[in-house]
Motif scaffolding. Structure first.
Motif, mmCIF file in Angstrom:
data_model
loop_
_atom_site.group_PDB
_atom_site.id
_atom_site.type_symbol
_atom_site.label_atom_id
_atom_site.label_comp_id
_atom_site.label_asym_id
_atom_site.label_seq_id
_atom_site.Cartn_x
_atom_site.Cartn_y
_atom_site.Cartn_z
ATOM 1 N N THR A 131 5.276 -64.193 -112.094
ATOM 2 C CA THR A 131 6.044 -65.138 -112.489
ATOM 3 C C THR A 131 6.785 -65.085 -113.948
ATOM 4 O O THR A 131 8.074 -66.150 -113.562
ATOM 5 N N LEU A 132 5.902 -64.724 -114.576
ATOM 6 C CA LEU A 132 6.921 -64.309 -116.148
ATOM 7 C C LEU A 132 8.385 -63.514 -115.784
ATOM 8 O O LEU A 132 9.594 -64.136 -116.669
ATOM 9 N N ARG A 133 8.551 -63.370 -114.503
ATOM 10 C CA ARG A 133 9.953 -62.391 -114.638
ATOM 11 C C ARG A 133 10.730 -64.014 -114.382
ATOM 12 O O ARG A 133 12.384 -63.867 -114.568
ATOM 13 N N ILE A 134 10.226 -64.482 -113.123
ATOM 14 C CA ILE A 134 10.880 -65.368 -112.548
ATOM 15 C C ILE A 134 11.018 -66.403 -113.572
ATOM 16 O O ILE A 134 12.368 -66.621 -113.834
ATOM 17 N N ALA A 135 10.510 -65.952 -114.471
ATOM 18 C CA ALA A 135 10.351 -67.669 -115.747
ATOM 19 C C ALA A 135 11.521 -66.673 -116.781
ATOM 20 O O ALA A 135 12.528 -67.602 -117.350
ATOM 21 N N LEU A 136 11.671 -65.147 -117.148
ATOM 22 C CA LEU A 136 12.618 -65.066 -118.067
ATOM 23 C C LEU A 136 13.926 -65.059 -116.978
ATOM 24 O O LEU A 136 15.092 -65.064 -117.432
ATOM 25 N N LEU A 137 14.127 -64.626 -116.073
ATOM 26 C CA LEU A 137 15.576 -64.945 -115.303
ATOM 27 C C LEU A 137 16.212 -65.669 -115.405
ATOM 28 O O LEU A 137 17.233 -66.109 -115.259
ATOM 29 N N ALA A 138 15.231 -66.731 -115.174
ATOM 30 C CA ALA A 138 15.649 -68.473 -114.886
ATOM 31 C C ALA A 138 16.623 -68.508 -116.369
ATOM 32 O O ALA A 138 17.385 -69.592 -116.605
ATOM 33 N N ILE A 191 13.022 -74.075 -102.522
ATOM 34 C CA ILE A 191 11.741 -74.614 -102.714
ATOM 35 C C ILE A 191 10.370 -74.266 -103.076
ATOM 36 O O ILE A 191 9.512 -73.525 -103.591
ATOM 37 N N ASP A 192 10.395 -74.164 -101.607
ATOM 38 C CA ASP A 192 9.121 -74.382 -101.493
ATOM 39 C C ASP A 192 8.422 -72.727 -101.055
ATOM 40 O O ASP A 192 7.374 -72.654 -101.386
ATOM 41 N N ARG A 193 9.576 -71.737 -101.350
ATOM 42 C CA ARG A 193 9.154 -70.786 -101.077
ATOM 43 C C ARG A 193 9.069 -69.723 -102.579
ATOM 44 O O ARG A 193 8.001 -69.177 -102.488
ATOM 45 N N ASN A 220 7.665 -73.775 -106.114
ATOM 46 C CA ASN A 220 6.838 -74.688 -106.076
ATOM 47 C C ASN A 220 5.463 -73.810 -106.004
ATOM 48 O O ASN A 220 4.542 -74.017 -107.376
ATOM 49 N N PRO A 221 5.374 -72.314 -105.752
ATOM 50 C CA PRO A 221 4.156 -71.959 -105.850
ATOM 51 C C PRO A 221 4.125 -70.899 -107.285
ATOM 52 O O PRO A 221 2.615 -70.828 -107.593
ATOM 53 N N TYR A 222 4.696 -71.554 -108.398
ATOM 54 C CA TYR A 222 4.545 -71.019 -109.208
ATOM 55 C C TYR A 222 5.300 -71.397 -110.506
ATOM 56 O O TYR A 222 4.861 -71.141 -111.368
ATOM 57 N N LYS A 223 5.608 -72.575 -109.784
ATOM 58 C CA LYS A 223 5.788 -74.137 -111.130
ATOM 59 C C LYS A 223 5.655 -74.164 -111.935
ATOM 60 O O LYS A 223 5.544 -74.532 -113.142
ATOM 61 N N ALA A 224 3.598 -74.250 -111.656
ATOM 62 C CA ALA A 224 2.821 -74.512 -112.889
ATOM 63 C C ALA A 224 2.928 -73.434 -114.018
ATOM 64 O O ALA A 224 2.815 -74.004 -115.437
ATOM 65 N N GLU A 225 3.093 -72.334 -112.991
ATOM 66 C CA GLU A 225 2.448 -71.388 -114.347
ATOM 67 C C GLU A 225 3.724 -71.078 -115.363
ATOM 68 O O GLU A 225 4.037 -70.498 -116.252
ATOM 69 N N VAL A 226 5.178 -70.892 -114.534
ATOM 70 C CA VAL A 226 6.635 -70.699 -115.430
ATOM 71 C C VAL A 226 6.029 -71.999 -116.723
ATOM 72 O O VAL A 226 6.683 -71.952 -117.580
ATOM 73 N N GLU A 227 5.903 -73.116 -116.115
ATOM 74 C CA GLU A 227 6.317 -74.775 -116.759
ATOM 75 C C GLU A 227 4.348 -74.449 -118.192
ATOM 76 O O GLU A 227 5.224 -74.178 -118.924
ATOM 77 N N GLY A 253 6.872 -73.790 -121.160
ATOM 78 C CA GLY A 253 7.531 -74.925 -122.161
ATOM 79 C C GLY A 253 8.065 -75.153 -121.843
ATOM 80 O O GLY A 253 8.099 -76.858 -121.943
ATOM 81 N N PHE A 254 9.001 -75.145 -120.140
ATOM 82 C CA PHE A 254 9.730 -76.935 -119.687
ATOM 83 C C PHE A 254 9.515 -76.964 -119.113
ATOM 84 O O PHE A 254 8.291 -76.313 -117.969
ATOM 85 N N LYS A 255 9.470 -78.160 -118.850
ATOM 86 C CA LYS A 255 9.501 -79.023 -117.717
ATOM 87 C C LYS A 255 10.232 -78.688 -116.180
ATOM 88 O O LYS A 255 11.633 -78.790 -116.891
ATOM 89 N N LEU A 256 9.486 -78.484 -115.264
ATOM 90 C CA LEU A 256 10.394 -78.546 -113.932
ATOM 91 C C LEU A 256 11.043 -79.981 -113.711
ATOM 92 O O LEU A 256 10.044 -80.537 -112.244
ATOM 93 N N THR A 257 11.806 -80.229 -112.670
ATOM 94 C CA THR A 257 12.434 -80.976 -111.960
ATOM 95 C C THR A 257 12.564 -80.468 -111.409
ATOM 96 O O THR A 257 14.178 -80.061 -111.311
ATOM 97 N N ILE A 258 12.451 -80.522 -110.246
ATOM 98 C CA ILE A 258 12.736 -79.996 -109.029
ATOM 99 C C ILE A 258 13.741 -81.284 -107.975
ATOM 100 O O ILE A 258 12.472 -81.972 -107.618
ATOM 101 N N ILE A 259 14.653 -80.809 -107.381
ATOM 102 C CA ILE A 259 15.139 -81.813 -105.907
ATOM 103 C C ILE A 259 15.840 -81.374 -105.123
ATOM 104 O O ILE A 259 16.465 -80.451 -105.151
ATOM 105 N N GLY A 260 14.586 -81.259 -104.126
ATOM 106 C CA GLY A 260 15.724 -80.598 -102.910
ATOM 107 C C GLY A 260 15.984 -81.728 -101.959
ATOM 108 O O GLY A 260 16.057 -81.953 -101.710
ATOM 109 N N ASN A 261 17.697 -81.217 -101.980
ATOM 110 C CA ASN A 261 18.707 -82.126 -101.213
ATOM 111 C C ASN A 261 19.796 -80.620 -100.522
ATOM 112 O O ASN A 261 20.751 -81.359 -100.495
#
Length: 84
Positions: free
Chosen positions: A4-11, A34-36, A39-46, A50-58
């Protein structure tokens, strides 16, 4: 380093200085990504960043168009991109 920390750092690196100055990161694009991958890491990344992730699947194409139009900070794509 935890996945999760790797994902946050890469983002954060992918988004550049905007991510460092923002409280919110707007992600648009492929619902499958988004689903894969988000979303599975959203809460932990936030919590970790400290960032709020706003996600729109379009969909991939609309997400890329939104990125080009400045409507989001990053686009999630799963299809191959054809560049001119």
């Amino acid at each position: 380093m935890q996945p999760t920390l790797r994902i946050a750092l890469l983002a954060t690196l992918a988004l550049g200085s905007h991510a460092l100055a923002a409280d919110e990161i707007r992600l648009h694009g492929a619902t499958t990504a988004i689903d894969r991958f988000v979303n599975p890491y959203k809460a932990e990344v936030e919590k970790t960043t400290g960032f709020k992730l706003t996600i729109i699947g379009n969909a991939t194409g609309r997400g890329l168009a939104d990125l080009a139009e400045g409507k989001c900070d990053a686009s999630l794509a799963l299809n191959a991109c054809r560049c001119p």
